[in-house]
Design a protein around this motif. Structure first.
Motif, PDB file in Angstrom:
ATOM      1  N   SER A 181       0.802  -1.075  -0.130  1.00  0.00           N
ATOM      2  CA  SER A 181       0.156  -0.022   0.288  1.00  0.00           C
ATOM      3  C   SER A 181       0.854   1.310  -0.034  1.00  0.00           C
ATOM      4  N   LEU A 182       0.447   2.261  -0.707  1.00  0.00           N
ATOM      5  CA  LEU A 182       1.136   3.502  -0.625  1.00  0.00           C
ATOM      6  C   LEU A 182       0.184   4.618   0.195  1.00  0.00           C
ATOM      7  N   TRP A 183      -0.958   3.909   0.927  1.00  0.00           N
ATOM      8  CA  TRP A 183      -1.836   4.778   1.533  1.00  0.00           C
ATOM      9  C   TRP A 183      -1.618   4.742   3.154  1.00  0.00           C
ATOM     10  N   GLY A 184      -2.372   5.942   3.897  1.00  0.00           N
ATOM     11  CA  GLY A 184      -2.024   5.654   5.156  1.00  0.00           C
ATOM     12  C   GLY A 184      -0.449   6.029   5.613  1.00  0.00           C
ATOM     13  N   LYS A 185       0.080   5.368   6.261  1.00  0.00           N
ATOM     14  CA  LYS A 185       1.615   5.333   6.650  1.00  0.00           C
ATOM     15  C   LYS A 185       2.431   4.464   5.798  1.00  0.00           C
ATOM     16  N   GLY A 186       1.587   3.558   5.052  1.00  0.00           N
ATOM     17  CA  GLY A 186       2.247   2.667   4.184  1.00  0.00           C
ATOM     18  C   GLY A 186       2.046   1.225   4.743  1.00  0.00           C
ATOM     19  N   SER A 187       2.779   0.301   4.182  1.00  0.00           N
ATOM     20  CA  SER A 187       2.340  -1.064   4.278  1.00  0.00           C
ATOM     21  C   SER A 187       3.257  -1.908   5.483  1.00  0.00           C
ATOM     22  N   ALA A 188       4.167  -1.230   5.933  1.00  0.00           N
ATOM     23  CA  ALA A 188       5.035  -1.534   6.849  1.00  0.00           C
ATOM     24  C   ALA A 188       4.266  -2.015   7.978  1.00  0.00           C
ATOM     25  N   VAL A 189       4.504  -3.024   8.550  1.00  0.00           N
ATOM     26  CA  VAL A 189       4.165  -3.531   9.872  1.00  0.00           C
ATOM     27  C   VAL A 189       4.506  -2.722  11.096  1.00  0.00           C
ATOM     28  N   HIS A 190       5.720  -2.277  11.328  1.00  0.00           N
ATOM     29  CA  HIS A 190       6.408  -1.405  12.210  1.00  0.00           C
ATOM     30  C   HIS A 190       5.901  -0.325  12.252  1.00  0.00           C
ATOM     31  N   PRO A 245     -10.735   0.348  13.142  1.00  0.00           N
ATOM     32  CA  PRO A 245     -11.938  -0.214  13.303  1.00  0.00           C
ATOM     33  C   PRO A 245     -12.126  -1.272  11.969  1.00  0.00           C
ATOM     34  N   MET A 246     -12.567  -2.490  12.385  1.00  0.00           N
ATOM     35  CA  MET A 246     -12.730  -3.697  11.411  1.00  0.00           C
ATOM     36  C   MET A 246     -13.490  -2.792  10.097  1.00  0.00           C
ATOM     37  N   PHE A 247     -12.892  -3.234   8.947  1.00  0.00           N
ATOM     38  CA  PHE A 247     -13.399  -2.885   7.825  1.00  0.00           C
ATOM     39  C   PHE A 247     -13.275  -4.247   6.657  1.00  0.00           C
ATOM     40  N   LYS A 248     -14.145  -3.983   5.591  1.00  0.00           N
ATOM     41  CA  LYS A 248     -14.029  -5.333   4.698  1.00  0.00           C
ATOM     42  C   LYS A 248     -13.183  -4.523   3.535  1.00  0.00           C
ATOM     43  N   ARG A 249     -12.820  -5.548   2.566  1.00  0.00           N
ATOM     44  CA  ARG A 249     -12.418  -5.319   1.234  1.00  0.00           C
ATOM     45  C   ARG A 249     -12.963  -5.969  -0.018  1.00  0.00           C
ATOM     46  N   SER A 250     -12.915  -5.371  -0.938  1.00  0.00           N
ATOM     47  CA  SER A 250     -13.401  -5.841  -2.137  1.00  0.00           C
ATOM     48  C   SER A 250     -12.368  -5.926  -3.270  1.00  0.00           C
ATOM     49  N   LEU A 251     -12.225  -7.298  -3.623  1.00  0.00           N
ATOM     50  CA  LEU A 251     -11.090  -7.721  -4.324  1.00  0.00           C
ATOM     51  C   LEU A 251     -11.502  -8.173  -5.892  1.00  0.00           C
ATOM     52  N   THR A 252     -10.708  -7.707  -6.750  1.00  0.00           N
ATOM     53  CA  THR A 252     -10.832  -8.332  -8.172  1.00  0.00           C
ATOM     54  C   THR A 252      -9.568  -8.672  -8.808  1.00  0.00           C
ATOM     55  N   GLU A 273      -6.104   1.081  -2.523  1.00  0.00           N
ATOM     56  CA  GLU A 273      -5.279   0.738  -1.575  1.00  0.00           C
ATOM     57  C   GLU A 273      -4.444  -0.367  -1.310  1.00  0.00           C
ATOM     58  N   PHE A 274      -4.877  -1.540  -1.721  1.00  0.00           N
ATOM     59  CA  PHE A 274      -4.184  -2.731  -1.633  1.00  0.00           C
ATOM     60  C   PHE A 274      -3.598  -3.299  -2.494  1.00  0.00           C
ATOM     61  N   ALA A 275      -3.379  -2.516  -3.665  1.00  0.00           N
ATOM     62  CA  ALA A 275      -2.889  -3.037  -4.942  1.00  0.00           C
ATOM     63  C   ALA A 275      -1.715  -3.743  -4.916  1.00  0.00           C
ATOM     64  N   ASP A 276      -1.568  -4.759  -5.915  1.00  0.00           N
ATOM     65  CA  ASP A 276      -0.470  -5.591  -6.275  1.00  0.00           C
ATOM     66  C   ASP A 276      -0.512  -6.103  -7.496  1.00  0.00           C
ATOM     67  N   PHE A 277       0.813  -6.706  -7.762  1.00  0.00           N
ATOM     68  CA  PHE A 277       0.715  -7.201  -9.201  1.00  0.00           C
ATOM     69  C   PHE A 277       1.237  -8.555  -9.078  1.00  0.00           C
ATOM     70  N   ILE A 278       1.113  -9.461  -9.937  1.00  0.00           N
ATOM     71  CA  ILE A 278       1.841 -10.639 -10.339  1.00  0.00           C
ATOM     72  C   ILE A 278       2.237 -10.676 -11.920  1.00  0.00           C
ATOM     73  N   TRP A 279       3.455 -10.384 -12.308  1.00  0.00           N
ATOM     74  CA  TRP A 279       3.901  -9.861 -13.363  1.00  0.00           C
ATOM     75  C   TRP A 279       4.317 -11.525 -13.991  1.00  0.00           C
ATOM     76  N   LEU A 280       4.062 -11.928 -15.367  1.00  0.00           N
ATOM     77  CA  LEU A 280       4.163 -12.936 -16.023  1.00  0.00           C
ATOM     78  C   LEU A 280       5.171 -12.487 -17.286  1.00  0.00           C
TER      79      LEU A 280
END
Length: 598
Positions: A181-190, A245-252, A273-280
């Protein structure tokens, strides 16, 4: 289902082999069972003495064996303090190990044979859950799976995390683990941690061990050092997370050709918000993950149970491994490409393990709660079946055995980097099929972090998994292409390597890439002036002493060095040290027959 191998791998029976391999790829991917859980990475000759440690894959990048005189399994913070105090008083080297030990690099290793492993296996309790303050305090041995579940019990969610839930809180903190993610503080757990309790060596007046309580407001310098610590500051005891707070995600998932991928990769993360790629890349395709936050009352009870993270039949995994070994031996690039197409199309057709209700997939988008959609790893389920089934990489079976090269390319360089990879594919379209046998190049977004050893700028993380030979002196099919990609990222585009997922060469001089390295080392010196929690490996990657590369015959085959002469490759097998094909500054092991590069 039993098959008999044909007598040879000639052109006449190549189709047979590819069909067989394809059937096994599909069968093992859709098979679901309760697996044998991974074993403890620490093994001792007698009780808790005379011990070795490895990672969950059974081998470190240099294939060394890491030894210690003892292992300790503290069950409380008080026991942890006692363990650290006794070792400090005795001047013993210490390193921390986790329940599953998923770091490929040698972060768990101590020096010599008289050191101490400290396992967080039993430091796996929830300390405090506060729904009002939206905080959760857990011990450092709690797994990501437990963390997600505990948060959900009080209606909260960790917003971003890695996709594999077998990681521990301490392990994620130690290596800077992240989601996408590039949203919020980013995707790092720490970056969602508000307090760290750490046990470090102490003076005589401290009783030889000291509990340090670190926060962003009270101890910002030490806090930013401890957020990604590589285990050199002491043992993390407890961590407090600030949740949402708990939220839901919509994934395609959408598969497209990669003709405009270099442009999409730069902008897609700002749109989802949770974008990623699998490149072939050999297939010229990309799987886009369109994944967004939606309201918690949105209809849907989806579940993400990633197929490759489910238990697999050990016999089927052995067939797949044997097939790839045969393809390597006979240089069967076509067979790899057939297998890659089968596996990627099967994964996509089965929505990578997504279901709309936890049972079946009925169509996109899949909507589900964050705790059911973020991470998975059901092959860790704890029943025993005598290794009939297991995680696919379990070293007790003939399973997956691979290298991993993982680095974060600055977003400003991503377009150029992708175009460089495309240029390599144009030279030989089959060269990267081997990556696609291991699900393709996973690409995740990361954001800059205040952690001293965290990510420095917005970047796209490239996670590349590929075949590793059991014999360290055996070259790989088209290994020069992957080596060139590795060097292009690290040296042409100044990418940051993942602390837990690379071969040695990625860490050569890496500390110079971190502007706050000196500040980190000052905290390290203050917390552990005798270096009891340091090792030869950590000293090397932190630039304190020695060099992480190992120069010897064949060293480039395993990424222990960058070749500078033919002997670093496999000259007897036709692999010589040559410049890169696109990045001429690269030095890679290339197959040469006579005067022709193959």
């Amino acid at each position: 289902m039993a098959f008999t191998s044909p007598p040879s791998y000639s052109s006449q029976n190549a189709t047979y082999w590819r069909t067989l391999i394809g059937l096994y790829y599909i069968f093992t991917l859709v098979h679901t069972a309760v697996s044998t859980p991974p074993e403890d990475p620490v093994k001792c000759v007698s009780g808790n003495t005379n011990c070795t440690v490895t990672n969950s894959y059974g081998a470190f990048p240099d294939r060394s064996t890491c030894l210690a005189a003892n292992v300790a399994y503290p069950k409380t913070e008080a026991e942890l303090v006692s363990v650290v105090a006794a070792a400090t008083q005795a001047g013993r080297k210490m390193r921390v190990t986790t329940r599953y030990s998923h770091s490929i690099t040698k972060l768990v290793c101590t020096d010599g044979t008289d050191g101490l492993f400290i396992s967080t296996k039993f430091l796996d309790h929830t300390v405090k859950a506060d729904a009002t303050a939206m905080t959760l305090t857990v011990e450092s041995g709690v797994t990501l799976r437990q963390l997600i579940a505990e948060a959900a019990k009080i209606g909260l969610a960790l917003p971003y995390a890695p996709y594999w839930w077998g990681l521990t809180v301490g392990g994620m903190m130690g290596t800077g683990a992240h989601g996408s993610s590039l949203w919020g503080k980013g995707s790092a757990v720490h970056d969602y941690v508000t307090e760290i309790r750490m046990v470090s060596p102490g003076s005589v007046n401290d009783g030889f061990a000291k509990i340090r309580v670190l926060t962003e407001t009270t101890t910002p310098n030490e806090f930013n050092a401890a957020k990604v610590s590589l285990g050199v500051l002491g043992v993390i005891s407890q961590v407090t997370f600030k949740l949402q707070p708990m939220f839901k995600r919509s994934l395609t998932y959408t598969m497209r050709n990669d003709s405009d991928f270099e442009d999409q990769a730069v902008t897609f993360g700002k749109k989802h918000e949770f974008a990623d790629f699998i490149w072939l890349p050999s297939q010229g395709k990309v799987v886009y993950r369109r994944d967004d936050r939606v309201a918690v009352n949105t209809s849907g009870n989806g579940l993400f149970d990633f197929l490759p993270f489910r238990s697999q039949l050990s016999a089927a995994i052995a067939i797949i491994r044997s097939a790839e070994e045969t393809q390597e031996t006979f240089r069967d690039a076509n067979g790899k490409c057939v297998g890659a197409t089968l596996i990627s199309s099967t994964l996509f057709a089965t929505s990578y393990g997504l279901t709309n209700n936890g049972i079946i997939f009925t169509g996109y988008p899949v909507v589900g709660s964050q705790n059911r959609m973020m991470s998975s790893g059901s092959c860790l389920d704890s029943r025993q079946d005598g290794l009939i089934t297991a995680c696919a990489w379990d070293s007790r079976i003939k399973g997956e055995f691979f290298h991993q090269t993982t680095f974060s390319v600055p977003l400003t360089h991503v377009k150029s980097f992708i175009n460089d990879i495309k240029s390599l594919v144009k030279i030989e379209s089959k060269a990267l099929c081997g990556l696609e046998l291991h699900y393709g190049i996973l690409m995740r977004y990361v954001k800059s972090s205040p952690a001293y050893l965290g990510k420095k700028i917005e970047a796209l993380d490239f996670d590349i998994t590929y075949y590793r030979a059991k014999d360290p002196l055996t070259p790989r099919l088209y290994e020069d292409f992957i080596e060139e990609i590795e060097q292009v990222a690290l040296f042409k585009y100044n990418a940051l390597p993942h602390w837990g997922k690379n071969r040695n060469l990625a860490f050569d001089g890496v500390i110079k890439k971190y502007n706050n390295a000196l500040a980190f080392l000052k905290v390290k010196e203050s917390y552990d002036p005798k270096g009891l929690f340091s090792s030869e490996w950590t000293d090397q990657i932190l630039g304190i002493k020695g060099n992480v590369t190992i120069v010897k015959d064949g060293c480039a085959l395993e990424g222990l060095c960058i070749c500078s002469k033919d002997a670093h490759c496999a000259p007897a097998k036709g692999y010589l040290c040559r410049p890169g094909k696109v990045y001429k500054e690269a030095r890679v092991c290339t197959r040469v027959i006579g005067t022709s590069v193959i």
